[in-house]
Motif scaffolding. Structure first.
Motif, PDB file in Angstrom:
ATOM      1  N   HIS A   1       0.729  -1.298  -0.007  1.00 49.42           N
ATOM      2  CA  HIS A   1       0.235   0.005   0.011  1.00 49.42           C
ATOM      3  C   HIS A   1       1.009   1.312  -0.102  1.00 49.42           C
ATOM      4  N   ASN A   2       1.944   1.282   0.779  1.00 46.64           N
ATOM      5  CA  ASN A   2       2.725   2.328   1.024  1.00 46.64           C
ATOM      6  C   ASN A   2       3.572   2.494  -0.639  1.00 46.64           C
ATOM      7  N   GLU A   3       3.927   1.523  -0.989  1.00 41.94           N
ATOM      8  CA  GLU A   3       4.808   1.793  -2.354  1.00 41.94           C
ATOM      9  C   GLU A   3       3.846   2.181  -3.467  1.00 41.94           C
ATOM     10  N   GLU A   4       2.590   1.629  -3.631  1.00 35.68           N
ATOM     11  CA  GLU A   4       1.711   2.052  -4.407  1.00 35.68           C
ATOM     12  C   GLU A   4       1.386   3.738  -4.173  1.00 35.68           C
ATOM     13  N   LYS A   5       1.370   4.179  -3.135  1.00 37.94           N
ATOM     14  CA  LYS A   5       1.125   5.551  -2.756  1.00 37.94           C
ATOM     15  C   LYS A   5       2.358   6.381  -3.501  1.00 37.94           C
ATOM     16  N   LEU A   6       3.557   5.785  -3.152  1.00 35.57           N
ATOM     17  CA  LEU A   6       4.717   6.511  -3.489  1.00 35.57           C
ATOM     18  C   LEU A   6       4.856   6.429  -5.016  1.00 35.57           C
ATOM     19  N   PHE A   7       4.346   5.279  -5.634  1.00 35.60           N
ATOM     20  CA  PHE A   7       4.332   5.175  -7.254  1.00 35.60           C
ATOM     21  C   PHE A   7       3.438   6.018  -7.761  1.00 35.60           C
TER      22      PHE A   7
ATOM     23  N   LYS B   1       3.843  13.256 -10.599  1.00 40.12           N
ATOM     24  CA  LYS B   1       5.062  14.191 -10.882  1.00 40.12           C
ATOM     25  C   LYS B   1       5.577  14.202 -12.109  1.00 40.12           C
ATOM     26  N   PHE B   2       5.705  12.897 -12.556  1.00 42.07           N
ATOM     27  CA  PHE B   2       6.357  12.863 -13.982  1.00 42.07           C
ATOM     28  C   PHE B   2       5.490  13.354 -14.929  1.00 42.07           C
ATOM     29  N   SER B   3       4.027  13.268 -14.839  1.00 40.49           N
ATOM     30  CA  SER B   3       3.163  13.783 -15.740  1.00 40.49           C
ATOM     31  C   SER B   3       3.095  15.179 -15.736  1.00 40.49           C
ATOM     32  N   LYS B   4       3.262  15.999 -14.651  1.00 39.70           N
ATOM     33  CA  LYS B   4       3.188  17.337 -14.559  1.00 39.70           C
ATOM     34  C   LYS B   4       4.336  17.862 -15.397  1.00 39.70           C
ATOM     35  N   LEU B   5       5.658  17.379 -14.796  1.00 34.66           N
ATOM     36  CA  LEU B   5       6.709  17.940 -15.454  1.00 34.66           C
ATOM     37  C   LEU B   5       6.896  17.438 -16.691  1.00 34.66           C
ATOM     38  N   LYS B   6       6.143  16.481 -17.369  1.00 38.82           N
ATOM     39  CA  LYS B   6       6.351  16.106 -18.758  1.00 38.82           C
ATOM     40  C   LYS B   6       5.472  17.146 -19.477  1.00 38.82           C
ATOM     41  N   LYS B   7       4.406  17.593 -19.020  1.00 38.14           N
ATOM     42  CA  LYS B   7       3.529  18.549 -19.751  1.00 38.14           C
ATOM     43  C   LYS B   7       4.508  19.976 -19.775  1.00 38.14           C
ATOM     44  N   VAL B   8       5.111  20.359 -18.970  1.00 40.31           N
ATOM     45  CA  VAL B   8       5.766  21.588 -18.744  1.00 40.31           C
ATOM     46  C   VAL B   8       6.958  21.319 -19.921  1.00 40.31           C
ATOM     47  N   PHE B   9       7.871  20.077 -19.842  1.00 48.13           N
ATOM     48  CA  PHE B   9       8.781  20.035 -20.745  1.00 48.13           C
ATOM     49  C   PHE B   9       8.341  20.093 -22.158  1.00 48.13           C
ATOM     50  N   ASP B  10       7.277  19.352 -22.478  1.00 48.69           N
ATOM     51  CA  ASP B  10       6.875  19.186 -23.813  1.00 48.69           C
ATOM     52  C   ASP B  10       6.423  20.535 -24.332  1.00 48.69           C
TER      53      ASP B  10
ATOM     54  N   LEU C   1      13.015  14.005 -15.835  1.00 45.91           N
ATOM     55  CA  LEU C   1      12.217  12.970 -16.289  1.00 45.91           C
ATOM     56  C   LEU C   1      12.924  11.613 -16.290  1.00 45.91           C
ATOM     57  N   ASP C   2      13.939  11.331 -16.737  1.00 47.80           N
ATOM     58  CA  ASP C   2      14.620  10.130 -16.906  1.00 47.80           C
ATOM     59  C   ASP C   2      14.738   9.751 -15.601  1.00 47.80           C
ATOM     60  N   SER C   3      15.174  10.449 -14.678  1.00 56.87           N
ATOM     61  CA  SER C   3      15.301   9.795 -13.143  1.00 56.87           C
ATOM     62  C   SER C   3      13.844   9.536 -12.671  1.00 56.87           C
ATOM     63  N   LEU C   4      13.051  10.193 -12.896  1.00 56.74           N
ATOM     64  CA  LEU C   4      11.664   9.887 -12.596  1.00 56.74           C
ATOM     65  C   LEU C   4      11.341   8.587 -13.075  1.00 56.74           C
ATOM     66  N   ILE C   5      11.504   8.233 -14.507  1.00 53.30           N
ATOM     67  CA  ILE C   5      11.269   7.091 -15.249  1.00 53.30           C
ATOM     68  C   ILE C   5      11.850   5.891 -14.509  1.00 53.30           C
ATOM     69  N   LYS C   6      13.108   6.001 -14.213  1.00 51.08           N
ATOM     70  CA  LYS C   6      13.576   4.952 -13.574  1.00 51.08           C
ATOM     71  C   LYS C   6      13.273   4.602 -12.059  1.00 51.08           C
ATOM     72  N   SER C   7      12.784   5.785 -11.174  1.00 50.14           N
ATOM     73  CA  SER C   7      12.248   5.568 -10.038  1.00 50.14           C
ATOM     74  C   SER C   7      10.935   4.908 -10.262  1.00 50.14           C
ATOM     75  N   ILE C   8       9.957   5.248 -11.173  1.00 42.63           N
ATOM     76  CA  ILE C   8       8.821   4.444 -11.321  1.00 42.63           C
ATOM     77  C   ILE C   8       8.768   3.319 -11.766  1.00 42.63           C
TER      78      ILE C   8
END
Length: 207
Positions: free
Chosen positions: A20-26, A32-41, A84-91
């Protein structure tokens, strides 16, 4: 309550809480990735579509590239891409973690069936999961997760997941990638987000 459930409660309860905790972090990482990806794009689109005309002379072209480079630096496009690359690895790491934890929980449940009943045919089927049943979803879900890296699930696993695909959608379609671990999807499907739900199901199977 069967002694197996008493003996394994600490492990199962902690696995469920950790999942459950890991799912929350995921979820947080994904948002965070989605928001940053929109800004970057958006920024990258502005950067890459800056006016460039065939009739620009060399000085104008040079000036335009200087302006584009300045824009990239001021908006930290390189830094955002690295993040973004770092977030992908974390995800991906969180996804692997959740699958491993979920596989361990399915293993405890499957071992309970084996310990109490020996042959799974002696075990009650439990509640319905679409057109499948609790016992078979646990058994085949565990088998799929344990052997997924081989990329060659047996027919009983295929049949179970084909039924789950029909009933619940493409998350359970093994044909899209036989090597993908679906343990977390199975635990989510069973609704084992709290220990009490897991315990209720296991009591129905092993007493």
């Amino acid at each position: 309550m069967n002694s197996y459930l008493v003996d394994t409660k600490f492990a199962a309860e902690n696995l469920i809480n950790t999942i459950h905790n890991e799912e929350k972090l995921f979820e947080d990482l994904s948002n965070k990735f989605s928001k940053l990806k929109k800004v970057f794009d958006h920024l990258f689109w502005d950067y890459s579509t800056a006016d460039m005309h065939e009739d620009f002379n060399d000085l104008q072209v040079q000036h335009k590239f200087i302006q584009m480079a300045k824009f990239a630096k001021e908006n930290d496009l390189e830094g955002k891409k690295a993040e973004l690359d770092s977030l992908i690895k974390s995800i991906l790491a969180k996804k692997d973690s959740m699958n491993s934890l979920s596989m361990s929980l399915l293993q405890i449940a499957k071992q309970g069936i084996s310990t109490v009943h020996g042959n799974p045919t002696n075990c009650p089927v439990g509640r319905s999961i679409g057109s499948e049943n609790l016992k078979n979803v646990i058994w085949q879900g565990r088998n799929q997760a344990i052997h997924c890296e081989e990329g060659n699930p047996n027919q009983r696993v295929k049949d179970c997941f084909a039924n789950l695909t029909t009933d619940f959608g493409s998350d359970y379609d093994l044909s899209t990638d036989y090597t993908e671990n679906r343990a977390r999807k199975i635990v989510d499907l069973l609704g084992w987000n709290l220990y009490d739900k897991y315990e209720t199901d296991m009591i129905s199977l092993i007493g």
